[in-house]
Each structure stands twice: as structure tokens, then as C-alpha cells.
Design an enzyme around this catalytic site. Structure first.
Site, short mmCIF file in Angstrom:
data_model
loop_
_atom_site.label_atom_id
_atom_site.label_comp_id
_atom_site.label_asym_id
_atom_site.label_seq_id
_atom_site.Cartn_x
_atom_site.Cartn_y
_atom_site.Cartn_z
CG ASN A 1 -4.20 -43.99 -7.19
OD1 ASN A 1 -4.42 -45.14 -7.58
ND2 ASN A 1 -5.02 -42.98 -7.44
CE LYS B 1 -3.90 -41.56 -10.62
NZ LYS B 1 -4.05 -40.25 -11.23
CG HIS C 1 -8.65 -40.68 -7.50
ND1 HIS C 1 -8.73 -40.17 -8.78
CD2 HIS C 1 -7.38 -40.49 -7.09
CE1 HIS C 1 -7.53 -39.70 -9.13
NE2 HIS C 1 -6.69 -39.89 -8.11
CD GLU D 1 -7.56 -40.57 -12.20
OE1 GLU D 1 -7.40 -41.75 -11.83
OE2 GLU D 1 -6.61 -39.79 -12.36
CD GLU E 1 -5.07 -37.18 -5.42
OE1 GLU E 1 -3.92 -37.56 -5.46
OE2 GLU E 1 -6.00 -37.72 -6.05
N GLY F 1 -1.97 -35.65 -12.91
CA GLY F 1 -1.48 -36.18 -14.18
C GLY F 1 -1.13 -35.13 -15.21
CB SER G 1 1.86 -33.01 -10.87
OG SER G 1 0.97 -33.28 -11.95
P1 13P Z 1 -0.30 -37.87 -10.47
O1 13P Z 1 0.71 -37.96 -9.36
O2 13P Z 1 0.02 -38.73 -11.62
O3 13P Z 1 -0.58 -36.43 -10.83
O4 13P Z 1 -1.66 -38.46 -9.88
C1 13P Z 1 -2.09 -38.01 -8.66
C2 13P Z 1 -3.22 -38.84 -8.22
O5 13P Z 1 -4.28 -38.82 -8.81
C3 13P Z 1 -3.01 -39.73 -7.09
O6 13P Z 1 -4.21 -40.24 -6.63
#
Ligand code: 13P
Length: 257
Positions: free
Chosen positions: A13, A15, A99, A101, A171, A177, A217
Site C-alpha cells: 500500500n 498510500k 483502510h 486512514e 491492521e 506506521g 509495521s
Molecule cells: P506500515 O507498514 O507503514 O505500518 O503501514 C501499514 C498499512 O497501513 C498498510 O495498509
């Protein structure tokens, strides 16, 4: 549960990272690194404006391309949105829905996630539905309830046939992150709970065949242990998916699983 029924799946992803030009540069590095991988599926979910370049660049490779969101309506007055048909026509095979976010910053709810997921599934897209608890939820001891509810609502009116295209990504919000991944035991526990919910709705045959990913992560150092768990069929990777070397380590760990 028989893990061999599920081909490992690693999804990047990206982003809101990489312009179309940078997208091609990253794929130029990644494609040869993973070209020998034959027992894991690889998808990169790129920004909308990168989709055409990514589809073109990965043609004939073992990497598929997905989007990071899709609208629930087939067309209409929804400024700034993209339909499932648009994604299909340019060659995307997959899409992420719900997601955290999107839920946190853009007002997505369990209901809108369900509507978007159904539109994607109706169009035949592989639909990666994200669920996960906040730290407050976990500390309150309600992770199972929160993730269970998110999963059940996301799957409302999704048919048994459509489940072949459903991927659930667990997640935990506190792990995204932050560099603080869930422990293998924590991740396995929730992924097993999600599989059990799917089993109760659709039966064991479908539950045994539904992909459940861990995300949050996941990186080159911790991926092998997480991917070894009985109910973790792959990863949804944020930061590490932007680093071809690290992403390749994760893909190869999945390939050896
Ligand atoms: P990270 O791997 O940067 O923690 O992000 C995970 C994520 O949100 C994947 O959709």
C-alpha cells in the site's frame, strides 16, 4: 485450518507516495527482484494517478496493480471519486477498502466500507477490506468485538461466490506506521477470530479459502515470524513497500511459506 488452501499474498500500500514518474522508477527496481517468485501473489496498490503507468510497467510480470479506494456508485455526481468500472478498464485487479486512514481522516464508516466493498466485488475486483482496533479499544479489552463488528458489517450482503475475491486485512491502528508491530501471537489471535467469523457466516469451506493478511509495521525483520502463523496468509505493507529491497524480503518470505 489448512493453510495450503491459500496462496500467500503480499500487498504493497503505497498510500500517497510516488508520482507516476517515481512509480515507474520503483517498479523498474522491484520487477527483476521478485521475478522468480512463483508461489506468492504480489499486488501494489498505488495512487490513482499512478495506476496507468503501473499497469503498463507491470504487464507480463508477476506483479498486479490495485487502487487504494473505490466509490460505491457506478457513476454520477461524486466529485473526486473513482468507480470500480474505471479501475477495471485501466487494468487494475484489486482495491483496498476501509483502510483506517480512510476511516480516520475521510469519514468512512462500517456502512460506507460495506457499500464500497460491494461495488468492487460486483465489478469482480479483488477487494482488500481493512479492519482493526485502536489502542483504546485494545486497552479496553474489546478488540475481538470491534474487529468482529467491522468484519460482519463489511461483509453484509456479500455473497458466498463473491467471497472468492474478498481479502480481509487485519491492521491494528496502533501498529500502522509506528514501527510497533503486533506480536505474532496478537496478530494470529485476531486473524483466527476473523476466520472464525467468516466460518460462522459462510461455512468452513469458504473460511478455509479466504485470505487474511496482517498489516502494521510489517518489515523485512519481522515478516518471517508473522507469515509463519497459521491464520496469516500474507501482509499489507505500507512503509516497507516503498523500499524494493525490503519489500522483496517480505515477498520471498511469503513465497517460502
Ligand atoms: P506500515 O507498514 O507503514 O505500518 O503501514 C501499514 C498499512 O497501513 C498498510 O495498509
Amino acid at each position: 485450518m489448512n493453510k495450503s488452501l491459500r496462496k500467500p499474498l503480499v500487498v504493497g500500500n503505497w498510500k500517497m507516495n510516488k508520482t507516476p514518474h517515481e512509480c515507474v522508477e520503483l517498479l523498474d527496481e522491484l520487477i527483476p527482484m521478485v521475478s522468480e517468485v512463483d508461489r506468492a501473489d504480489i499486488v501494489v496498490c498505488v495512487p490513482f494517478v499512478d495506476l496507468c503507468s503501473a499497469v503498463e510497467k507491470t504487464r507480463g510480470t508477476n506483479i498486479r496493480v490495485g487502487a487504494q479506494n473505490v466509490h460505491s456508485a457506478p457513476k454520477g455526481s461524486f466529485t473526486g471519486e473513482i468507480s470500480a468500472e474505471m479501475l477495471l478498464e485501466i487494468g487494475a485487479t484489486s482495491v483496498i477498502v476501509g483502510h483506517s486512514e480512510r476511516r480516520t481522516y475521510f469519514g468512512e464508516t462500517d456502512e460506507t466500507v460495506n457499500l464500497r466493498a460491494r461495488a468492487a466485488l460486483d465489478a469482480g475486483l479483488q477487494t482488500i477490506i481493512c479492519v482493526g482496533e485502536t489502542l483504546t479499544d485494545r486497552d479496553a479489552g474489546i478488540t475481538e468485538e470491534v474487529v468482529g463488528l467491522q468484519t460482519k458489517i463489511a461483509l453484509q450482503n456479500v455473497s458466498a461466490e463473491q467471497m472468492a475475491n474478498v481479502v480481509i486485512a487485519y491492521e491494528p491502528v496502533w501498529a500502522i506506521g509506528t514501527g510497533r508491530n503486533a506480536s505474532t501471537a496478537q496478530a494470529q489471535e485476531v486473524c483466527a477470530q476473523i476466520r472464525s467469523i467468516i466460518g460462522k457466516i459462510y461455512g468452513d469451506f469458504i473460511a478455509d479459502r479466504t485470505h487474511i493478511l496482517y498489516g502494521g509495521s510489517m518489515n523485512a525483520a519481522n515478516c518471517a515470524d508473522l507469515l509463519n502463523e497459521a491464520d496469516i496468509d500474507g501482509g499489507l505493507i505500507g512503509g516497507a513497500s516503498l523500499k524494493p529491497v525490503d519489500f522483496t524480503v517480505i515477498v520471498k518470505a511469503a513465497n517460502n511459506n
